[in-house]
Design an enzyme around this catalytic site. Structure first.
Site, PDB file in Angstrom:
ATOM      1  N   ARG A  57      -3.946  20.605  26.968  1.00 25.63           N
ATOM      2  CA  ARG A  57      -3.138  19.384  26.888  1.00 25.63           C
ATOM      3  C   ARG A  57      -2.041  19.448  25.841  1.00 25.63           C
ATOM      4  NH1 ARG A  57      -7.807  18.269  29.160  1.00 25.63           N
ATOM      5  NH2 ARG A  57      -8.528  19.685  27.548  1.00 25.63           N
ATOM      6  N   THR A  58      -2.393  19.891  24.633  1.00 26.54           N
ATOM      7  CA  THR A  58      -1.414  19.800  23.545  1.00 26.54           C
ATOM      8  C   THR A  58      -0.201  20.681  23.834  1.00 26.54           C
ATOM      9  OG1 THR A  58      -3.207  19.349  22.010  1.00 26.54           O
ATOM     10  CG2 THR A  58      -1.093  19.962  21.048  1.00 26.54           C
ATOM     11  N   LYS A  87      -0.536  43.209  14.553  1.00 27.61           N
ATOM     12  CA  LYS A  87      -0.033  44.366  13.800  1.00 27.61           C
ATOM     13  C   LYS A  87      -0.116  44.114  12.293  1.00 27.61           C
ATOM     14  CE  LYS A  87       3.451  45.114  17.383  1.00 27.61           C
ATOM     15  NZ  LYS A  87       4.898  44.997  17.624  1.00 27.61           N
ATOM     16  N   ARG A 108      -0.146  25.631  16.376  1.00 27.33           N
ATOM     17  CA  ARG A 108      -1.597  25.411  16.316  1.00 27.33           C
ATOM     18  C   ARG A 108      -2.221  26.653  15.677  1.00 27.33           C
ATOM     19  NH1 ARG A 108      -5.603  23.082  20.812  1.00 27.33           N
ATOM     20  NH2 ARG A 108      -4.678  21.199  19.939  1.00 27.33           N
ATOM     21  N   HIS A 136      -4.746  16.807  13.139  1.00 25.81           N
ATOM     22  CA  HIS A 136      -4.064  16.883  14.427  1.00 25.81           C
ATOM     23  C   HIS A 136      -3.231  15.597  14.547  1.00 25.81           C
ATOM     24  CE1 HIS A 136      -3.129  17.961  18.414  1.00 25.81           C
ATOM     25  NE2 HIS A 136      -4.332  18.177  18.923  1.00 25.81           N
TER      26      HIS A 136
END
Ligand code: NCD
Length: 304
Positions: A57-58, A87, A108, A136
């Site tokens: 969703r986000t 890396k 995120r 959030h």
């Protein structure tokens, strides 16, 4: 807080006035999308989504939001595995690279505080789309927007939050927004998963902690259900111990007020039975849709 070119890192940064501004904008854009589908509000802007943790969703609602504003999107959805992090590149270097290409970065990350660390080196706005077990903030805005749409107000509400209060970042951010208005919160969780002190230390509104779902049901205007954040448990045995403790079914809902609203940030696992989806109080799919409009509003305010 003037939004233009500001980072969105924590729900702490919003005032009631800011929230009203976001909601007015979200409502206006919601109407405009209903009429036109895709708008030409930000035709010259490019957004990157940089996701080190899974998301449905986000990420997609941010990307849909930007596209519906007429902007463009570049995306790394598996940054942990497919970006230069594998890396050995640091988050700081990754941010300083991506910002050469885009006007805003939606991040995120697995670690609490990561969005703040990114913002410290960023020359473009960073939007925190979840930082580990931290916050959030954009989810909290869409949760409040949904509360306003469903209940007609954001104050004088008893909000029962159920499930994983310890690791659930959506709960941490929503608590800060509820605290801006005259509300009351009941945190329902087993003691080991209760709301951390760092979240409640600035709470001026009444709140209580309980393990009993029944008490909360009898009093709640809003039932905010969450999933146990399995990926953050140190021991699998601990997760198994608590899994299934709270299960919302049509039967358990009998004690809930007929005018209450049931929310869930989603994804759900087993904490709300699918039969509940048809109950008119179940607003979690409407909540999800609101997410796109609230994120459109934020992008417009930050980039406009
Ligand atoms: C939440 C999250 O990622 O914190 N999901 C979301 O953004 N809608 C909740 C969760 O994963 O349980």
């Amino acid at each position: 807080m003037p939004f233009s070119h500001r980072h969105i890192l924590s729900a702490h940064q919003f005032t009631a006035y800011d929230i009203e501004m976001v909601f007015d904008e979200a409502f206006r854009l919601q109407e405009a999308v209903r009429r036109q589908g895709v708008l030409a509000t930000l035709p010259h802007s490019l957004m990157a989504t940089l996701f080190y943790e899974p998301s449905t969703r986000t990420r997609l609602s941010f990307e849909a939001a930007m596209q519906r504003l007429g902007g463009r999107v570049v995306s790394t959805s598996h940054a942990k595995h497919y970006s230069s992090v594998t890396k050995g590149e640091t988050l700081q270097d990754t941010i300083q690279s991506i910002q050469q290409y885009v006007d805003v970065i939606v991040l995120r990350h697995t670690d609490r505080g990561a969005a703040g660390e990114a913002a410290a080196v960023a020359t473009v706005p960073i939007i925190n789309a979840g930082d580990g077990d931290g916050e959030h903030p954009t989810q909290a805005l869409l949760d409040m927007y949904t509360i306003l749409q469903e209940q007609g107000r954001t104050e004088n509400l008893t909000v029962a939050m159920i499930g994983d209060m310890k690791y659930g970042r959506t709960v941490h951010s929503l608590t800060q927004l509820l605290n801006l208005y005259a509300n009351r919160i009941i945190f329902v969780a087993p003691p080991a998963l209760q709301i951390p002190d760092w979240v409640t230390k600035d709470c001026n509104i009444p709140y209580e902690k309980t393990e009993s779902m029944e008490t909360a049901f009898a009093e709640a205007d809003i039932l905010y259900v969450t999933r146990l954040q399995k990926e953050r448990f140190e021991k699998a045995a601990d997760y198994q111990r608590y899994q299934g403790q709270y299960s919302i079914t049509l039967e358990t809902l009998q004690k809930l007020s007929p005018t209450a609203t049931i929310l869930h940030p989603l994804p759900r696992v087993d904490e709300i039975s699918p039969e509940v989806d048809h109950d008119p109080r179940a607003a979690y799919f409407r909540q999800m849709k609101n997410g796109m409009f609230v994120r459109m509003a934020l992008l417009h305010l930050v980039l406009g």
